[in-house]
Motif scaffolding. Structure first.
Motif, PDB file in Angstrom:
ATOM      1  N   ASP A 282    -121.716   8.947 -59.465  1.00 48.11           N
ATOM      2  CA  ASP A 282    -122.335   9.428 -58.236  1.00 48.11           C
ATOM      3  C   ASP A 282    -122.280  10.952 -58.235  1.00 48.11           C
ATOM      4  O   ASP A 282    -121.753  11.574 -59.155  1.00 48.11           O
ATOM      5  CB  ASP A 282    -121.684   8.823 -56.988  1.00 48.11           C
ATOM      6  N   HIS A 283    -122.835  11.544 -57.176  1.00 46.64           N
ATOM      7  CA  HIS A 283    -122.944  12.998 -57.144  1.00 46.64           C
ATOM      8  C   HIS A 283    -121.578  13.673 -57.078  1.00 46.64           C
ATOM      9  O   HIS A 283    -121.423  14.827 -57.488  1.00 46.64           O
ATOM     10  CB  HIS A 283    -123.791  13.427 -55.944  1.00 46.64           C
ATOM     11  N   ILE A 284    -120.559  12.958 -56.583  1.00 42.27           N
ATOM     12  CA  ILE A 284    -119.223  13.538 -56.486  1.00 42.27           C
ATOM     13  C   ILE A 284    -118.655  13.821 -57.869  1.00 42.27           C
ATOM     14  O   ILE A 284    -117.976  14.827 -58.092  1.00 42.27           O
ATOM     15  CB  ILE A 284    -118.279  12.590 -55.717  1.00 42.27           C
ATOM     16  N   LEU A 285    -118.961  12.940 -58.833  1.00 38.15           N
ATOM     17  CA  LEU A 285    -118.365  13.062 -60.160  1.00 38.15           C
ATOM     18  C   LEU A 285    -118.804  14.329 -60.889  1.00 38.15           C
ATOM     19  O   LEU A 285    -118.072  14.870 -61.707  1.00 38.15           O
ATOM     20  CB  LEU A 285    -118.683  11.824 -60.986  1.00 38.15           C
ATOM     21  N   PHE A 286    -120.006  14.806 -60.592  1.00 40.24           N
ATOM     22  CA  PHE A 286    -120.450  16.065 -61.196  1.00 40.24           C
ATOM     23  C   PHE A 286    -119.492  17.185 -60.801  1.00 40.24           C
ATOM     24  O   PHE A 286    -119.078  17.997 -61.633  1.00 40.24           O
ATOM     25  CB  PHE A 286    -121.870  16.406 -60.740  1.00 40.24           C
ATOM     26  N   TRP A 287    -119.131  17.206 -59.518  1.00 40.02           N
ATOM     27  CA  TRP A 287    -118.245  18.261 -59.024  1.00 40.02           C
ATOM     28  C   TRP A 287    -116.815  18.058 -59.498  1.00 40.02           C
ATOM     29  O   TRP A 287    -116.097  19.035 -59.737  1.00 40.02           O
ATOM     30  CB  TRP A 287    -118.300  18.317 -57.496  1.00 40.02           C
ATOM     31  N   VAL A 288    -116.413  16.796 -59.680  1.00 37.56           N
ATOM     32  CA  VAL A 288    -115.077  16.523 -60.214  1.00 37.56           C
ATOM     33  C   VAL A 288    -114.946  17.117 -61.607  1.00 37.56           C
ATOM     34  O   VAL A 288    -113.983  17.836 -61.916  1.00 37.56           O
ATOM     35  CB  VAL A 288    -114.796  15.008 -60.248  1.00 37.56           C
TER      36      VAL A 288
END
Length: 397
Positions: A282-288
């Motif tokens: 999901d989009h969160i994983l890019f930032w992780v």
């Protein structure tokens, strides 16, 4: 009116005020977290997972995270309830020798509670908050030695080891507090304070031995061999305790952490180039993954600056201890270790603190101070964001 303003100014410049403010913020955060996410059950802070069998007597009142291995605080809780290993709780601990070697916080908790089972958990929370108080206090005092403002004290709260300890009841906060006290005592010439902090640091976790090594190395470089030998005796209590662990807990693993191996480090580079992968997307994983790289980059910069400071500035126990942390980083060749921020930021939080202490002296240039502080913030931010995301997800569920 003038007297009132003067009194207000004196209060604002009191390091105790800023230490109390740190405790207030830390306790408020814990209270909010426990009340909102866990129904007021403070044992949730120990992060007990259901993949480990609970010791007898803990089932009724322990908050258990379903489908989770939990986190290290669950094991230090057992140590606090059975510090000498006579009740057999160590059999429910993943790595008994390593957990028991870090006896300081659990042991003090047991003593404060007078060994009363019903008080030990509360005593554990209190010890962590006391470490926050003294860490902030001595950081304020350190700043004042360099004519800085004691308001630097609450910055102690943003160190990864402090955040994780307040969040999940690990013991790094104690080592960080003792490291700050050690620096203050060294700079103010309090030899008794130095010796006591060295003894206790070695009982916090194995990386606490680096402070003793840094100080003894400093004495050896100066040709003060007698002082070096004298302060080296501060590790004797830890050595005796390690021996007891192996006698009292047959078959317990080594006190040397599994992430420490004697090979040239390439793990941190691999972790930077190829961060942790996840099954979900999901989009969160890019930032992780983005902040994973930012955090590791911050560590690499701090390693470089710590080595550079050994040549650029006058040698001291502070610069030498920071340099020895770099040596520790060199022998860590575990890619998995460097891919888990909750893992590597704990033993290396002391490096962040030592680098920060150097920034509060007159030696580094403004540019160097900015580089170091930004690097510290990069590493700390990764942990703070994980705290916000993890607990925010718990709240939404």
């Amino acid at each position: 009116m003038k007297d009132t303003l003067l009194n207000t100014g004196r209060i604002a410049h009191s390091p105790y005020l800023w230490a109390i403010l740190s405790v207030f913020i830390g306790l408020t955060g814990q209270f909010f977290l426990v009340t909102v996410n866990y129904g007021g059950n403070w044992t949730a802070l120990f992060r007990t997972g259901d993949r480990f069998t609970l010791a007898g007597g803990f089932e009724e009142y322990t908050y258990v995270f379903k489908g989770s291995p939990g986190y290290d605080g669950q094991f230090y809780r057992y140590v606090a309830h059975d510090p000498l290993g006579t009740k057999g709780f160590w059999k429910h601990v993943d790595s008994p020798a390593i957990r028991y070697s870090r006896i300081f916080v659990p042991g003090i908790s047991y003593l404060i509670a007078f060994g009363k089972e019903k008080w030990i958990d509360a005593a554990y929370y209190l010890v962590v908050l006391l470490c926050l108080f003294f860490g902030s206090l001595f950081l304020s005092k350190w700043a004042m030695l360099g004519n800085g403002h004691p308001a630097w004290g609450p910055v102690f709260m943003v160190l990864p080891g402090t955040v994780i300890s307040l969040w999940m009841m690990t013991g790094e906060i104690a080592l960080l507090a003792l490291t700050t006290a050690f620096a203050f005592f060294w700079r103010s010439g309090c030899h008794v304070g130095i010796y006591i902090t060295l003894i206790l640091s070695a009982l916090c976790r194995e990386t606490g031995l680096i402070l003793t090594a840094g100080l003894c190395l400093w004495f050896l470089i100066r040709g003060e061999y007698r002082n070096g030998i004298l302060y080296a005796t501060a590790v004797i209590p830890a050595g005796i305790w390690y021996a007891y662990i192996h006698c009292a807990m047959p078959g317990a693993s080594s006190v040397v952490p599994t992430w420490l191996v004697s090979q040239p480090a390439t793990g941190i580079i691999h972790a930077f180039l190829e961060p942790e992968t996840f099954a979900r997307s999901d989009h969160i994983l890019f930032w992780v993954r983005f902040f994973d790289r930012v955090s590791i980059l911050g560590m690499l910069v701090l390693f470089f600056m710590a080595l550079r400071n050994l040549w650029k500035f006058q040698l001291s126990p502070i610069t030498l201890s920071a340099g020895l942390h770099v040596l520790l980083g060199i022998v860590v060749n575990n890619v998995t270790f460097w891919r888990i921020p909750l893992g590597y930021t704990r033993p290396f939080s002391t490096l962040l603190l030592l680098a920060g202490l150097q920034c509060m002296t007159s030696e580094p240039s403004t540019r160097d101070k900015l580089i170091i502080l930004v690097s510290i913030l990069a590493v700390s931010l990764r942990i703070i964001l994980q705290l916000i995301y993890t607990e925010g997800t718990e709240f939404l569920h």
